[in-house]
Design a protein around this motif. Structure first.
Motif, PDB file in Angstrom:
ATOM      1  N   LEU A 199      -0.260  32.530 -16.497  1.00 31.41           N
ATOM      2  CA  LEU A 199       0.529  31.440 -15.949  1.00 31.41           C
ATOM      3  C   LEU A 199      -0.108  30.979 -14.643  1.00 31.41           C
ATOM      4  CD1 LEU A 199       3.225  30.033 -16.637  1.00 31.41           C
ATOM      5  CD2 LEU A 199       4.391  31.763 -15.276  1.00 31.41           C
ATOM      6  N   VAL A 227       9.127  30.670 -10.687  1.00 29.56           N
ATOM      7  CA  VAL A 227       8.607  31.141 -11.974  1.00 29.56           C
ATOM      8  C   VAL A 227       9.553  32.176 -12.567  1.00 29.56           C
ATOM      9  CG1 VAL A 227       7.232  33.046 -11.006  1.00 29.56           C
ATOM     10  CG2 VAL A 227       6.537  31.964 -13.143  1.00 29.56           C
ATOM     11  N   LEU A 275      -0.173  36.087 -13.158  1.00 25.68           N
ATOM     12  CA  LEU A 275       0.301  34.908 -12.443  1.00 25.68           C
ATOM     13  C   LEU A 275      -0.727  34.501 -11.393  1.00 25.68           C
ATOM     14  CD1 LEU A 275       2.504  32.828 -11.630  1.00 25.68           C
ATOM     15  CD2 LEU A 275       3.412  34.581 -10.086  1.00 25.68           C
ATOM     16  N   LYS A 309       0.813  28.548 -11.345  1.00 27.37           N
ATOM     17  CA  LYS A 309       1.865  27.825 -10.648  1.00 27.37           C
ATOM     18  C   LYS A 309       1.349  27.344  -9.301  1.00 27.37           C
ATOM     19  CE  LYS A 309       5.658  28.106 -13.221  1.00 27.37           C
ATOM     20  NZ  LYS A 309       6.479  26.929 -13.600  1.00 27.37           N
TER      21      LYS A 309
END
Lengths: 111, 114
Positions: B11, B19, B111, B13
């Motif tokens: 992911l 999130v 992440l 961001k």
């Protein structure tokens, strides 16, 4: 949780035994020694645990000194797939206690 | 087979965003923990849930929050993302073996905060 000390890295020849030391001199009476390993890009994997007796399973053996201040994880016949970071953790044997990971020992098994 | 499934696997961001990471643990495992693993470091305990209640927390600010559902699946929410939140987030379910409590980890969510 008691603090553990492990060497940062070690090499091992494929097919030979790998002996991974861990010092836990401040371990208390109700704390167990757990070993986990983490292969690259995966989550940690449980290997073995013990309180004061030596333990063996299909993955490894755990030797704990009589004073419980140190232990050794033994991989009897290391393979290339055993290359990983190995973590020694001491914790009470209950489900409401966290795992306190240190930096671990990076074990590289070479052909 | 790990028995613990995390999504998504990766992911990206932007700083300041929020999130939600998800974890499905093995049936019957009523305790789930979340860990953060920065590059080159060991996993750090964020918090643990037992029967839908938080029952332990590490040294993480309140913008890290979680939920556990009746089916024992779990979520980790992080608000106001910072660059230092970039890490591998691991979920683990606790299981009772013969005389020990073991943790089964998922493969994690990577992440990246930019």
């Amino acid at each position: 949780d008691a603090k553990t000390t492990q060497p940062p890295s070690m090499d091992c020849a494929e097919g030979r035994a790998a002996n991974l030391p861990c010092n836990h001199s401040t371990i208390s009476g109700n704390e167990y020694v757990y070993w986990y390993r983490q292969i690259h890009s995966q989550g940690p994997q449980y290997i073995i645990h013990g309180l004061k007796n030596n333990e063996t399973n299909e993955m490894a053996s755990l030797i704990i000194t009589e004073d419980r201040k140190s232990s050794t994880l033994i991989l009897p016949h290391a393979t290339l797939r055993d290359t990983a970071v190995y973590y020694c953790i001491v914790r009470p044997n209950a489900n409401d206690y966290k795992l306190s990971f240190g930096a671990g020992t990076t074990v590289t098994v070479r052909a | 087979e790990t028995g613990v499934t995390q999504s998504p696997t990766h992911l990206i961001k932007t700083r300041g965003q929020q999130v939600t990471l998800r974890c499905s643990s093995q049936s019957g495992h009523n305790t789930v923990s979340w860990y953060q693993q920065a590059l080159g470091q060991g996993p750090q305990f964020i918090f643990q849930y037992y029967r839908e209640e938080e029952n332990g927390r590490g040294n993480f600010p309140p913008r890290f929050s979680g939920l556990q559902f009746p089916n024992y699946s779990s979520e980790l929410n992080v608000n106001a993302l910072e660059l230092d939140d970039s890490a591998l987030y691991l979920c683990a379910s606790c299981h009772r073996g013969q005389g020990y409590y073991g943790y089964t980890f998922g493969s994690g969510t990577r992440l990246t905060v930019v």
